[in-house]
Design a protein around this motif. Structure first.
Motif, PDB file in Angstrom:
ATOM      1  N   GLY A 139       3.143   9.866  -1.849  1.00 22.16           N
ATOM      2  CA  GLY A 139       3.169   9.864  -3.393  1.00 22.16           C
ATOM      3  C   GLY A 139       2.148  10.575  -4.066  1.00 22.16           C
ATOM      4  O   GLY A 139       0.828  10.741  -3.591  1.00 22.16           O
ATOM      5  N   TRP A 140       2.477  11.460  -5.393  1.00 17.79           N
ATOM      6  CA  TRP A 140       1.691  12.126  -5.901  1.00 17.79           C
ATOM      7  C   TRP A 140       0.475  11.364  -6.843  1.00 17.79           C
ATOM      8  O   TRP A 140      -0.743  11.798  -6.828  1.00 17.79           O
ATOM      9  CB  TRP A 140       2.608  13.009  -6.823  1.00 17.79           C
ATOM     10  N   LEU A 141       0.927  10.152  -7.107  1.00 21.24           N
ATOM     11  CA  LEU A 141      -0.142   9.387  -7.686  1.00 21.24           C
ATOM     12  C   LEU A 141      -1.430   8.834  -6.928  1.00 21.24           C
ATOM     13  O   LEU A 141      -2.491   9.100  -7.273  1.00 21.24           O
ATOM     14  CB  LEU A 141       0.576   7.934  -8.371  1.00 21.24           C
ATOM     15  N   ALA A 142      -0.830   8.470  -5.538  1.00 22.37           N
ATOM     16  CA  ALA A 142      -1.924   7.947  -4.845  1.00 22.37           C
ATOM     17  C   ALA A 142      -2.858   9.359  -4.455  1.00 22.37           C
ATOM     18  O   ALA A 142      -4.015   9.081  -4.068  1.00 22.37           O
ATOM     19  CB  ALA A 142      -1.269   7.389  -3.565  1.00 22.37           C
ATOM     20  N   PRO A 159       1.956  -0.692   4.723  1.00 25.03           N
ATOM     21  CA  PRO A 159       1.852  -2.182   4.621  1.00 25.03           C
ATOM     22  C   PRO A 159       1.923  -2.783   3.549  1.00 25.03           C
ATOM     23  O   PRO A 159       1.942  -2.268   2.405  1.00 25.03           O
ATOM     24  CB  PRO A 159       0.314  -2.183   5.126  1.00 25.03           C
ATOM     25  N   ALA A 160       2.868  -3.896   3.588  1.00 25.47           N
ATOM     26  CA  ALA A 160       3.146  -4.836   2.476  1.00 25.47           C
ATOM     27  C   ALA A 160       2.472  -6.236   2.766  1.00 25.47           C
ATOM     28  O   ALA A 160       2.802  -6.898   3.829  1.00 25.47           O
ATOM     29  CB  ALA A 160       4.567  -5.031   2.488  1.00 25.47           C
ATOM     30  N   VAL A 187       0.918  -1.332  -0.009  1.00 25.19           N
ATOM     31  CA  VAL A 187      -0.007  -0.053   0.117  1.00 25.19           C
ATOM     32  C   VAL A 187       0.767   1.188  -0.158  1.00 25.19           C
ATOM     33  O   VAL A 187       1.876   1.366   0.513  1.00 25.19           O
ATOM     34  CB  VAL A 187      -0.882   0.161   1.238  1.00 25.19           C
ATOM     35  N   PRO A 188       0.676   2.273  -0.683  1.00 20.77           N
ATOM     36  CA  PRO A 188       1.465   3.579  -0.880  1.00 20.77           C
ATOM     37  C   PRO A 188       1.570   4.000   0.588  1.00 20.77           C
ATOM     38  O   PRO A 188       0.764   3.962   1.616  1.00 20.77           O
ATOM     39  CB  PRO A 188       0.683   4.487  -1.667  1.00 20.77           C
ATOM     40  N   MET A 189       2.768   4.519   0.869  1.00 24.47           N
ATOM     41  CA  MET A 189       3.128   5.054   2.152  1.00 24.47           C
ATOM     42  C   MET A 189       2.140   6.243   2.421  1.00 24.47           C
ATOM     43  O   MET A 189       1.731   7.039   1.698  1.00 24.47           O
ATOM     44  CB  MET A 189       4.453   5.785   2.265  1.00 24.47           C
ATOM     45  N   HIS A 190       1.577   6.009   3.642  1.00 22.78           N
ATOM     46  CA  HIS A 190       0.472   7.023   4.098  1.00 22.78           C
ATOM     47  C   HIS A 190       0.539   7.321   5.784  1.00 22.78           C
ATOM     48  O   HIS A 190       1.060   6.438   6.154  1.00 22.78           O
ATOM     49  CB  HIS A 190      -0.741   6.913   3.724  1.00 22.78           C
ATOM     50  N   SER A 191      -0.012   8.597   6.005  1.00 23.88           N
ATOM     51  CA  SER A 191      -0.375   8.571   7.450  1.00 23.88           C
ATOM     52  C   SER A 191      -1.812   8.958   7.476  1.00 23.88           C
ATOM     53  O   SER A 191      -2.585   8.583   6.395  1.00 23.88           O
ATOM     54  CB  SER A 191       0.372   9.984   7.967  1.00 23.88           C
ATOM     55  N   HIS A 192      -2.381   9.451   8.355  1.00 21.70           N
ATOM     56  CA  HIS A 192      -3.876   9.244   8.810  1.00 21.70           C
ATOM     57  C   HIS A 192      -4.192  10.961   9.065  1.00 21.70           C
ATOM     58  O   HIS A 192      -3.680  11.493   9.988  1.00 21.70           O
ATOM     59  CB  HIS A 192      -4.332   8.421   9.780  1.00 21.70           C
TER      60      HIS A 192
END
Length: 218
Positions: A206-209, A184-185, A143-148
């Motif tokens: 990421g810009w795409l996500a 998560p992977a 899943v793309p790197m992310h926070s919340h």
């Protein structure tokens, strides 16, 4: 299904007090249906809440209002203790946890997935508050790197994933707030299926996500 990652105490207190959004209540209930450890913690939260309530100084109800309240309580159905006690175990690999039935149906085979990316599918449920969804991610995907933006509560139903917080397998919950950033992977073998609740959109690095985020409402 055993659990090694459990609910945060603040989440259990919110559940006990009835203050969690509907989406979070659904995930908490699903986890409680299989986790004896968190059911015990919930009983402690209930006791603390009861003590706090008993120490509140209130205004006595008028006699008529008191009689009306007692009448309504007598007519109300007895609340189920299902989440405080161990529910009967039914071994059926196609069966979703019972607390999720109102939102997604009873069986995995009956789910109608929507593709949102290569190897990634989801099903959104209509809830009064919060966002509730099932996710199915193919093995070996990230899943793309992310926070919340707010809180995220995820319970693993099938498969597994790894991130900086550890290994999450069926029954585990990831109880996260806005301070956590992760990627998560999913593990090899079978798709990772999880149920997730959020109260605000994710923050992708990421810009795409970020560009696709409005389309998938995540």
């Amino acid at each position: 299904m055993n659990s090694y990652h459990h609910l945060d105490s603040s989440t259990l207190i919110g559940y006990s007090a009835g203050s969690l959004p509907e989406a979070f209540r659904a995930v908490v209930s699903a986890h409680l249906s299989i986790c004896a450890h968190c059911r015990t913690q919930l009983l402690d939260a209930d006791r603390v809440g009861g003590q706090l309530m008993s120490q509140q100084e209130g205004v006595p109800l008028p006699a008529a209002a008191r009689d009306s309240l007692l009448k309504r309580l007598a007519q109300s159905p007895v609340s189920s203790p299902a989440h405080r006690e161990a529910p009967p175990r039914v071994h059926d690999p196609d069966r979703l946890p019972e607390p999720l039935w109102p939102y997604f149906g009873r069986s995995y085979s009956g789910l109608r997935w929507r593709t949102i990316g290569p190897g990634v599918h989801h099903i959104r449920s209509q809830v009064r508050d919060g966002n509730l969804m099932l996710l199915r991610i193919a093995p070996g995907r990230s899943v793309p790197m992310h926070s919340h933006g707010g809180n995220e509560l995820t319970m693993i139903l099938q498969g597994a994933y790894d991130d900086s917080l550890g290994h999450f397998a069926p029954g585990d919950v990831a109880d996260l707030d806005c301070d956590i950033e992760h990627q998560p992977a999913t593990s090899p073998g079978v798709p990772c299926v999880c149920v997730a609740a959020t109260d605000l959109p994710l923050r992708f690095s990421g810009w795409l996500a970020r560009a696709l985020q409005p389309l998938f409402k995540m």
